[in-house]
Motif scaffolding. Structure first.
Motif, short mmCIF file in Angstrom:
data_model
loop_
_atom_site.label_atom_id
_atom_site.label_comp_id
_atom_site.label_asym_id
_atom_site.label_seq_id
_atom_site.Cartn_x
_atom_site.Cartn_y
_atom_site.Cartn_z
N ILE A 330 30.79 47.18 39.89
CA ILE A 330 30.26 45.90 39.21
C ILE A 330 31.53 44.90 38.75
O ILE A 330 31.14 43.59 39.11
N PRO A 331 32.58 45.38 38.51
CA PRO A 331 33.66 44.37 38.16
C PRO A 331 34.22 43.72 39.37
O PRO A 331 34.84 42.61 39.54
N LYS A 332 33.84 44.03 40.61
CA LYS A 332 34.16 43.34 41.87
C LYS A 332 35.84 43.44 42.04
O LYS A 332 36.28 42.48 42.47
N LEU A 333 36.29 44.51 41.85
CA LEU A 333 37.78 44.76 41.92
C LEU A 333 38.16 45.17 43.22
O LEU A 333 37.46 45.99 43.98
N ALA A 351 42.95 47.32 41.69
CA ALA A 351 43.43 46.19 41.36
C ALA A 351 42.86 45.47 39.99
O ALA A 351 42.13 44.56 40.00
N VAL A 352 43.18 46.13 39.01
CA VAL A 352 42.54 45.54 37.62
C VAL A 352 43.45 44.27 37.32
O VAL A 352 44.52 44.15 37.85
N TYR A 353 42.91 43.42 36.43
CA TYR A 353 43.54 42.15 36.06
C TYR A 353 44.88 42.62 35.35
O TYR A 353 45.21 43.39 34.84
N ARG A 354 46.11 41.56 35.95
CA ARG A 354 47.28 41.95 35.52
C ARG A 354 47.67 41.92 34.05
O ARG A 354 48.43 42.96 33.50
N HIS A 355 47.01 40.82 33.13
CA HIS A 355 47.40 41.10 31.76
C HIS A 355 46.22 41.59 31.16
O HIS A 355 45.97 41.29 29.85
N LEU A 356 45.44 42.44 31.79
CA LEU A 356 44.41 43.20 30.93
C LEU A 356 44.96 44.41 30.08
O LEU A 356 45.79 44.99 30.45
N HIS A 402 48.42 47.05 38.48
CA HIS A 402 47.18 47.72 39.06
C HIS A 402 47.04 49.07 38.47
O HIS A 402 48.13 49.69 37.97
N LEU A 403 45.98 49.64 38.48
CA LEU A 403 45.62 51.18 37.72
C LEU A 403 45.88 52.05 39.03
O LEU A 403 45.07 51.82 40.07
N VAL A 404 46.65 53.10 38.77
CA VAL A 404 47.17 54.06 39.91
C VAL A 404 46.59 55.46 39.29
O VAL A 404 47.23 55.82 38.27
#
Length: 498
Positions: A330-333, A351-356, A402-404
């Protein structure tokens, strides 16, 4: 001030009030009396000081719909500059302990008298523009602020009093500027000379103004009662629409009923708006507060209507009725799933948003799938093999953000043979190299019986030197020939040697 239409009597004040209503509502907290100053509000406005309020020296709290001033003298003892313009503050209070305060701006509020500023020892500039100060004699409380140099009272009812400027100039000897105009020495001398007469006139005008204010307060209460009665009647009419007969009618004609009800409510709202804005009203603290409350009430009603019209989005289907887990993004990542065979694990790079903020991420690893909530939006991925949720780990990349997520597999693969074969390969290569080298060495070692190197000494055949050379060698040569003759047999068939 004579009554006038609400649409045209405020001018800039109403436009500023509307801006204040439309902005920053979520920052302040509303109590039973109205919006107050909160610690969260002060910290938000202290971003330039790393959100630290104990050492704060300057803060701007304008257009925050504040109706009561408090807590600042306890939280921000080092304040030097305080902006509180365009609020709904009716009284100056809880600032007397700000010993370092140099500039106080409370313009465009509902203040009616000057008070509680004796403790502000370093106060140099006070802005009370466009308030409702009618008790001009309250200026005398500023005598104790010996460092006060500038005072602004433009737009207050007291500025219409005869002898207003002379009274202020004669009362506050430390002032240098009044309403942005410099006080000359000659002006102060004249004001002091006529001070007793001017003071008597000011007292009389104050009494007249206080009587007028008492009538305005009674009128404001009457209008509030009338408005409350109209609102109750409107609510009763709305309840009448919801009677059993009307409900049955709605069941039969739901669409038509909704349209008629909506049209009726729209007409009623338009009529109420027209009546409110066209009703002649004096410009008083009560009318200003009433206008603010009315605008806020209408805004909330519109928000409620919009909220009811918005359809709730259906929750995404994560698992089918048969129990099959679906892949959802849904977040289209962008993402990648890597199979790390060496460490026997799967690595998901999302690839989540860098400043999230990491607190907005919620990770759930299951044996057959992984689910990540990014700001409430679901990302779900089915895994090729079962993994160990308890042994999984997640981290954020410090460069890309990014979330790994590392997920070890359940099936452990023994790689000993592969490692052995890989380790034997170099030994085989070494042996082959050695064997080839040995073969090459064998080729170089040749049997001397099979190979004869030409004897350089026998290239020219040796001739008998009988009768030649030294005399000593001739007898030996003869003996050798005789021996060879004795050993050999005489064969007649063999022709003689020449």
């Amino acid at each position: 001030m004579s009554p006038m239409c609400k649409c045209a009597d405020r001018g800039i004040l109403f436009s500023c009030l509307k801006i204040a209503v439309c902005s920053g509502n979520s920052i302040t907290t509303k109590s039973s009396t109205g919006h107050i100053v909160t610690e969260d509000l002060v910290r938000r406005r202290a971003e330039h000081n790393n959100c630290e309020i104990f050492s704060l020296e300057e803060i701007s709290l304008h257009q925050q719909e504040i109706e009561k001033l408090e807590y600042l003298d306890k939280w921000c003892r080092d304040l030097k500059i305080l902006y509180l313009q365009n609020n709904l503050i009716p009284k100056i209070e809880n600032v007397g302990k700000l010993k370092k305060l140099e500039y106080l701006n409370v313009a465009l509020n509902n203040i009616e008298r000057i008070e509680n500023l004796e403790g502000c020892e370093e106060l140099r500039k006070l802005d009370l523009t466009a308030n409702f100060i009618g008790e001009l004699s309250s200026v005398e409380t500023l005598k104790y602020n010996i460092h006060l140099k500038e005072l602004f009272l433009v737009g207050n009812p007291c500025t219409d009093f005869e002898g207003y400027r002379q009274f202020v100039v004669a009362t506050l000897h430390q002032l240098k500027y009044l309403d942005s105009k410099e006080i000359e020495r000659s002006e102060r001398i004249q004001a002091l000379q006529s001070y007793p007469e001017v003071k008597q006139k000011i007292r009389e005008q104050e009494q007249a103004y206080l009587l007028k204010r008492a009538k305005e307060k009674e009128e404001a209460q009457r209008r509030m009662r009338e408005r409350k009665d109209r609102k109750e009647k409107q609510m009763e009419a709305e309840l009448g629409l919801d009677s059993p007969d009307s409900l049955q009618y709605k069941e039969n004609h739901q669409t038509e009923g909704e349209r008629e009800q909506q049209m009726w409510r729209t007409a009623e709202d338009d009529e109420e708006d027209r009546r409110f804005w066209e009703e002649p009203t004096p410009y008083t603290p009560e009318s200003r507060l009433e206008t603010h409350r009315y605008i806020e009430e209408k805004r909330k009603a519109k928000d409620n209507i919009r909220g009811s019209k918005k359809r709730e989005k259906p929750l995404p289907k994560l698992v089918t009725a048969e129990g099959k887990v679906l892949n959802i993004n849904i977040p289209k990542l962008h993402f990648s799933l890597k199979d790390d065979e060496e460490n026997n694990q799967f690595i998901l790079d999302l690839a989540v948003y860098r400043h999230l903020d990491t607190s907005l991420l919620d990770i759930d690893v299951q044996p057959t799938y992984i689910r990540v909530l990014v700001k409430g939006k679901t990302f779900q991925l089915v895994l090729p093999e079962e993994v160990k949720p308890d042994s999984s780990s997640a981290k954020r990349s410090q460069t890309t953000g990014h979330l790994v997520v590392s997920m070890p597999k359940v099936k452990e693969i023994i790689l000993a043979k592969q490692k052995l074969s890989t380790s034997v390969k170099p030994s085989n290569s070494n042996t082959t190299q050695k064997s080839t080298r040995s073969k090459q060495v064998e080729k170089l070692e040749v049997d001397p019986s099979k190979y004869s190197f030409p004897d350089v000494t026998k290239i020219i055949p040796e001739k008998e030197q009988i009768g030649q050379g030294p005399i000593k060698l001739q007898p030996e040569k003869i003996k050798e020939t005789m021996k060879s003759n004795v050993d050999s047999e005489n064969n007649e068939e063999v022709p003689p040697l020449i």
